[in-house]
Structure formats: structure tokens, C-alpha cells
Design an enzyme around this catalytic site. Structure first.
Site, PDB file in Angstrom:
ATOM      1  N   ARG A 113       1.117  -0.999   0.030  1.00  0.00           N
ATOM      2  CA  ARG A 113       0.429  -0.339   0.065  1.00  0.00           C
ATOM      3  C   ARG A 113       0.642   1.097  -0.188  1.00  0.00           C
ATOM      4  O   ARG A 113       1.669   1.633   0.781  1.00  0.00           O
ATOM      5  CB  ARG A 113      -0.872  -0.191   1.378  1.00  0.00           C
ATOM      6  CG  ARG A 113      -1.668   1.097   1.565  1.00  0.00           C
ATOM      7  CD  ARG A 113      -2.873   0.754   0.360  1.00  0.00           C
ATOM      8  NE  ARG A 113      -4.231   1.403   0.813  1.00  0.00           N
ATOM      9  CZ  ARG A 113      -5.429   2.043  -0.129  1.00  0.00           C
ATOM     10  NH1 ARG A 113      -5.111   1.442  -1.447  1.00  0.00           N
ATOM     11  NH2 ARG A 113      -5.706   2.712   0.255  1.00  0.00           N
ATOM     12  N   THR A 404      -9.207   0.829 -10.545  1.00  0.00           N
ATOM     13  CA  THR A 404      -8.658  -0.066  -9.765  1.00  0.00           C
ATOM     14  C   THR A 404      -8.229  -1.268 -10.659  1.00  0.00           C
ATOM     15  O   THR A 404      -9.203  -1.470 -11.489  1.00  0.00           O
ATOM     16  CB  THR A 404      -8.918  -0.387  -8.444  1.00  0.00           C
ATOM     17  OG1 THR A 404      -8.578   0.587  -7.148  1.00  0.00           O
ATOM     18  CG2 THR A 404      -8.256  -1.782  -7.226  1.00  0.00           C
ATOM     19  N   THR A 422      -4.090  -0.740  -7.651  1.00  0.00           N
ATOM     20  CA  THR A 422      -4.854   0.600  -8.012  1.00  0.00           C
ATOM     21  C   THR A 422      -3.549   1.793  -8.090  1.00  0.00           C
ATOM     22  O   THR A 422      -2.612   1.872  -7.618  1.00  0.00           O
ATOM     23  CB  THR A 422      -5.286   0.814  -6.762  1.00  0.00           C
ATOM     24  OG1 THR A 422      -6.253   1.964  -6.957  1.00  0.00           O
ATOM     25  CG2 THR A 422      -4.711   0.896  -5.949  1.00  0.00           C
ATOM     26  N   GLU A 441      -3.980   7.746  -4.110  1.00  0.00           N
ATOM     27  CA  GLU A 441      -4.308   6.936  -2.961  1.00  0.00           C
ATOM     28  C   GLU A 441      -3.785   7.790  -1.658  1.00  0.00           C
ATOM     29  O   GLU A 441      -4.953   7.509  -0.248  1.00  0.00           O
ATOM     30  CB  GLU A 441      -3.256   6.039  -2.389  1.00  0.00           C
ATOM     31  CG  GLU A 441      -4.257   5.020  -2.081  1.00  0.00           C
ATOM     32  CD  GLU A 441      -4.664   4.038  -3.161  1.00  0.00           C
ATOM     33  OE1 GLU A 441      -5.766   3.825  -3.097  1.00  0.00           O
ATOM     34  OE2 GLU A 441      -4.367   4.114  -3.933  1.00  0.00           O
ATOM     35  N   SER A 468      -8.072   0.912   3.198  1.00  0.00           N
ATOM     36  CA  SER A 468      -8.094   0.595   1.854  1.00  0.00           C
ATOM     37  C   SER A 468      -9.949   0.051   1.937  1.00  0.00           C
ATOM     38  O   SER A 468     -10.165  -1.269   2.484  1.00  0.00           O
ATOM     39  CB  SER A 468      -7.847  -0.490   1.139  1.00  0.00           C
ATOM     40  OG  SER A 468      -7.532  -0.654  -0.344  1.00  0.00           O
ATOM     41  N   GLY A 489     -13.354  -1.297  -7.489  1.00  0.00           N
ATOM     42  CA  GLY A 489     -15.165  -0.723  -7.563  1.00  0.00           C
ATOM     43  C   GLY A 489     -14.662   0.294  -6.420  1.00  0.00           C
ATOM     44  O   GLY A 489     -16.023   0.921  -5.088  1.00  0.00           O
TER      45      GLY A 489
HETATM   46  N1  GLY Z   1      -8.280   3.083  -4.066  1.00  0.00           N
HETATM   47  C1  GLY Z   1      -8.926   2.155  -3.765  1.00  0.00           C
HETATM   48  C2  GLY Z   1      -8.947   1.216  -1.816  1.00  0.00           C
HETATM   49  O1  GLY Z   1      -7.966   1.150  -1.560  1.00  0.00           O
HETATM   50  O2  GLY Z   1     -10.213   0.340  -1.513  1.00  0.00           O
END
Ligand code: GLY
Length: 583
Positions: A113, A404, A422, A441, A468, A489
């Protein structure tokens, strides 16, 4: 970048301009302009790959055919996705991987992440008066860019589990940067929808639009030489070539100098980025262990909560055509989202309650679904999960829009990759460096750090990872992997994945039919029903139960594989342009 224009240039200019203005004016999410295709269940014996783009599936297939394993294919797929689906994921973003290693018989997860830069403060997304910025004012530019994690994840996992040489798995993507690829109708529609913000920064404008702001037409061939050069550097120098040196310098400079909205990412943030291996979070559902990504993702906990709450109800007998099934699933989801908003965040920074999947707690929450009508707003509040500390948080208000990509891979040794990847919003921060886009993000954090004097768990903190919804999942049955599934999504990912699991496990649908089944997703009260599908038949009954219902496009991108006794079965989402291939 070179573009080889297709035929009918004049028609293209007229058509494209029309398309932009019409889509923006109507506020139509671009995905729905492209529509649904029909896809069939794919079967194979040895290996299988399901991704959101045919080029990516073909790259993974080539690697698996050449004797590579699922991790080799994972790297090849991600590198190609960053080229052909640049709006969804890539080198400038982050990813979560759930991985079954056949040799050691271990399930594990890798957290790649993005992280908040050390210079980020909890006021990152507040204006001078302390009010939250408008969402897109925060997204577009350098402010939203977190330290990317995908490249480090690919390299670390490949070092530990790959079979082919690191350099060799770059071949399909590098080849495609030279040969070029055609802009798909979907990419064209997405560019059209974001044309205004893509126009803002020179490198991005130059890549996706003409000088007049006209989006690349479907069929236009893109040759992305800068991306090819970036890939070569990483192929030769490993992840360090990305996190230090020229590439890192260009990323940091682009972020810090982003006109109108600079960010604070530094060379130190880049050099210090770490992938974190974490235990999978699992919930037992009807004898299967549904395993996925724990914090900083809310995915596995929230999917797990939904499933645990519906488990006492006989969904199998009720079936998918009974609105009562959707009442139970919809309200279970609302209750799970109430806990998610209050308690879930990066647990390395925030003390989360330990008992969010506790059996007794889930049974107690499940009883709330025992009525016959929709829960009222007041009845949907966070619960009191078992915890070893005081729970003093306020509710979160992060906005997550659909974006994503998800892919699933099973190789012939039985290794399984379930990866969701993503750059956050479609086209991320809209900043482009060396042929790839940078993420936004950090806007997955809550813009407000506190409410009524209570901190929000998912507030910005230096070095923290934004919460997330990504839910890459591997379902374990009798100690062995049984199914890999996940979706893009935004926060609807959770509902898409939960529905597909229920459709397969409770309603006996094969993975393709389970993915195809029209979506009904409820997160915060409004029941989203997939427009233009048979799900619309439930609207009167759901409204009579007291739900507020909205028919809308629901653009999941579910890609899954089931490991049966007789071989592999794969499904790709008809709502996107994905492909399953296998042998
Ligand atoms: N940016 C989409 C997620 O991490 O859920």
C-alpha cells in the site's frame, strides 16, 4: 510517445468532442457508456489467469507456458496492466497480494500500500479555514500522492517466490511498449470522462489528448517509449532503480512542483518504502475459510462481517430471486460498513478492536437482521466489538470512487495469486512521470482528522497507509485453496466480492455466472441496484421494505478462478474488457 492515428480523423475529432461534452454533461460514469459483454466460463487443466485486459492475460499466459510460476506471471501482468490500463494501476501505485505458496502450503499476504510522506500532517486535506477540500481539488496534483508500493512488492515477492529470472518476466511488457497497443473503447471513454483534469498537466495531456483536448480514439496505437525505458531500468537494477536514483528524483520533483497543488513526497520517503508481509484475515463461512487482506485494508474484515452476519439465514433456500435474500445481505452490509467507518484503519498506527470477527459478536449483530423490513438509520450504528482498549473513535468520511484492477492466477504447481492493484481514482493524481501515472491514494484517508473532539481512525498521519476497500481473496477449503476472487470498485469492492462468494457458495453458480449476477450493493443506506439488469425487478419490493433505492451502473471488475477436482474454472467480468486464459 508515438501515436499512429486511425482512419477517419475528421470523424474522430467530431465524434470525440461530442462524446466528451455529452458524458460530462450527463455525469455518466464512462464505464457504462461501454456496456456489458457476454463471457463464458473457461476451463483448463494446468494453469489459468484471469485479468482485466486481454494483453495482460496473454502476457501472463506466455510466462506460464514458458515454465514460469504464478508469481512470475503476476509481475508480467502488472507491468502490462500499467501500460494498457494506465488509469487503474501501475508502477506509480500500490497493491495487496494474497498468496498461496504450494511448496510450503502457506497462505500469506503482502501489503504494498502507498504510504503518507513523513511531511504529511493531519491537515493535509484541509483548507486554510480548517474545512475539508473538495474531493477533486485534493486528488489532482501532488498533494494526494503517496509513496508507491507496487514495484517494491513485485520485486520482493519475486525474489522470494519467483522461478524465472527477474529480467525475463519484463519481456512481454517491454515488447508491447515497442510494438504498441490499440486504445480500447473503454480507455477512450475513460479519457473522455476525465479529459478536463487530464489536460491540466503537460506530460499527461500529451499522452492522453491532442493539443485541442481530444481524447485518443479507440484503435489509435500507442507506443510508450518512456515506459519501456523505465521498465528496462527496473529489469536491470531491481526495485532500487525505481526507489532511488533518476526515476525517484523525477517522481519527487513532479509531485513537489505540481502546479496549483504541490505535494510533500520526498526522496527519503521513496528510499525508505517497505512492503509488509501480514497474516491473512479469515472468516469461516459455511465451512470455507474466506481469507484476505487485513488492515490497512478493510476488505477481509468487512467481507467477513457481511458473510458472518448472513450465515445464520438460509440464503440457499431463499435463493437469488427472493428480495428477502437482498434485504438480509443489504442490511448486513450496512452494519458492516458502520463498523468499518468507526474502527478500521492502518492498525500499525491505530489500535483497532480485536474482535471485529468474533463469533459471539457476529451472532449478536446478525440478530439485528431478524425482522422483515429494512433497518432504520438509527438501527445502523457501529457495534461494540470485543476490545482490549477504550474505543474512542469518530466515524470516518473518506470518499472512494471506483477505480483499480484485480487479477487471479493459478499455476500448475498449485501456487495461487489474488492481487488487487490501484492508483486509486481513474488516472490517479493525473501526474505522469516516465510513461506511468502517479497515484492519488492519500485521498483514501479521511479528510477530517477528528469530529466532535474524537479522532477519526483513518486520519492522515506521517508514514501511515490509507484505509483501503481492496479485497483480494483466497477461499480455503479443507486446508487447500479453492477459489481466488477480487474486484476493483472503490468501497463497492466489498459488496461485489461478498455477492460473488454468496452466489457461488450458497446459490451454486459457477464462477462466471456468480460474477455475471447483477449487483445489489448497500454501503451507507442507499441500495444501489445495477441499472439495466434484472436486479431492477427488486426495486419495488426493496422500497416497500423501507430501503432507499437507486438504479445505477455498477462497474465491478471481478476476475476469479475456482480450483475444482476436475480442473480450473475461470470467470471474467462482463462489465469490463477482461479475459480468462488457461491450458
Ligand atoms: N483506492 C481503492 C482502495 O484502496 O480501496
Amino acid at each position: 510517445m508515438l501515436r499512429i492515428s486511425s482512419l477517419f480523423v475528421c470523424f474522430f475529432l467530431l465524434f470525440s468532442n461530442f462524446a466528451i461534452s455529452e458524458q460530462l454533461a450527463d455525469g455518466i460514469a464512462p464505464e457504462f457508456a461501454v456496456g456489458r459483454s457476454s463471457k463464458s466460463l473457461v476451463k483448463a487443466k494446468d494453469f489459468m489467469i484471469a485479468t482485466a485486459n486481454p494483453h495482460a492475460s496473454k502476457a501472463g499466459y506466455a510466462i506460464l507456458r514458458a515454465g514460469g510460476n504464478a508469481v512470475d506471471a503476476m509481475v508480467a501482468v502488472q507491468l502490462v496492466l500499467g501500460l494498457v490500463e494506465p488509469q487503474s494501476s501501475g508502477l506509480g501505485g500500490g497493491a495487496f497480494l494474497v498468496y498461496w505458496d504450494a511448496a510450503t502450503k502457506k497462505l500469506t499476504t503482502f501489503d504494498g500500500r502507498e504510504t503518507a510522506p513523513q511531511a504529511a500532517t493531519s491537515a493535509l486535506f484541509l483548507d486554510d479555514e480548517g474545512n475539508p477540500l473538495k474531493f477533486f481539488d485534493a486528488v489532482v496534483g501532488g498533494r494526494s500522492v503517496g509513496t508507491p508500493g507496487t514495484v517494491r512488492l513485485l520485486h520482493e515477492v519475486h525474489k522470494a517466490h519467483g522461478k524465472l529470472a527477474w529480467k525475463d518476466v519484463f519481456a512481454p511488457a517491454i515488447e508491447l511498449t515497442k510494438a504498441g497497443f490499440e486504445v480500447s473503447p473503454r480507455l477512450n471513454a475513460l479519457i473522455s470522462n476525465s479529459a478536463e483534469t487530464l489536460y491540466r498537466y503537460e506530460a499527461t495531456r500529451h499522452y492522453f489528448l491532442s493539443e485541442e483536448g481530444v481524447p485518443l480514439f479507440p484503435g489509435t496505437v500507442i507506443v510508450n517509449k518512456p515506459y519501456g525505458k523505465t521498465l528496462k531500468a527496473i529489469a536491470e537494477g531491481g526495485a532500487d532503480a525505481f526507489y532511488t536514483g533518476e526515476i525517484a528524483r523525477d517522481i519527487v520533483e513532479t509531485v513537489q512542483k505540481a502546479e496549483g497543488n504541490p505535494g510533500v513526497l520526498s526522496l527519503e520517503d521513496m528510499a525508505n518504502y517497505k512492503v509488509i508481509q501480514r497474516e491473512a484475515v479469515c472468516a469461516n463461512y459455511r465451512g470455507n475459510d474466506i481469507c484476505g487482506m487485513g488492515p490497512p485494508s478493510s476488505g477481509a474484515l468487512t467481507v467477513g462481517q457481511i458473510l458472518k452476519m448472513v450465515e445464520p439465514y438460509d440464503l440457499k433456500t431463499l435463493g437469488p430471486s427472493n428480495p428477502e435474500s437482498w434485504r438480509i445481505i443489504g442490511d448486513a452490509s450496512r452494519l458492516a460498513f458502520a463498523d468499518r467507518g468507526r474502527y478500521m484503519a492502518d492498525s500499525d498506527f491505530v489500535k483497532m478492536p480485536k474482535g471485529l470477527l468474533n463469533e459471539a459478536y457476529m451472532q449478536e449483530r446478525s440478530k439485528l437482521l431478524g425482522g422483515t423490513s429494512a433497518l432504520t438509520k438509527d438501527e445502523v450504528s457501529p457495534g461494540n466489538p470485543p476490545s482490549d482498549h477504550a474505543l474512542l473513535f469518530s466515524d470516518d468520511e473518506a470518499i472512494e470512487l471506483p477505480s483499480t484492477s484485480h487479477f487471479s492466477i493459478v499455476d500448475k504447481e498449485g501456487n495461487v495469486v489474488s492481487m488487487t492493484t490501484t492508483i486509486e481514482n481513474g488516472f490517479g493524481s493525473r501526474l505522469m512521470v516516465r510513461g506511468f501515472l502517479l497515484n492519488n491514494e492519500l485521498t483514501d484517508f479521511s479528510f477530517r482528522p477528528e469530529r466532535n473532539g474524537k479522532p477519526i481512525a483513518n486520519r492522515v498521519e506521517p508514514g501511515k497507509r490509507p484505509r483501503s476497500s481492496m479485497s483480494p481473496t483466497i477461499i480455503m477449503r479443507d486446508g487447500k485453496p479453492y477459489m481466488a476472487i477480487g474486484s476493483p470498485g472503490g468501497s463497492r469492492i466489498i459488496g461485489y466480492v461478498a455477492k460473488t462468494i454468496i452466489a457461488h457458495l450458497d446459490w451454486g453458480m459457477d464462477v462466471q455466472s456468480a460474477i455475471d449476477l447483477p449487483h445489489l450493493v448497500n454501503r451507507f443506506g442507499t441500495y444501489d441496484v445495477e441499472a439495466g439488469t434484472s436486479a431492477e425487478q427488486f426495486i419495488p419490493a426493496l422500497e416497500a421494505m423501507g430501503f432507499k433505492v437507486k438504479a445505477r451502473g455498477l462497474n465491478s471488475g471481478l476476475h476469479g478462478i475456482v480450483i475444482t477436482k476436475n480442473g480450473l474454472e475461470g470467470g471474467a467480468d462482463p462489465r469490463r474488457e477482461g479475459l480468462v486464459s488457461g491450458k
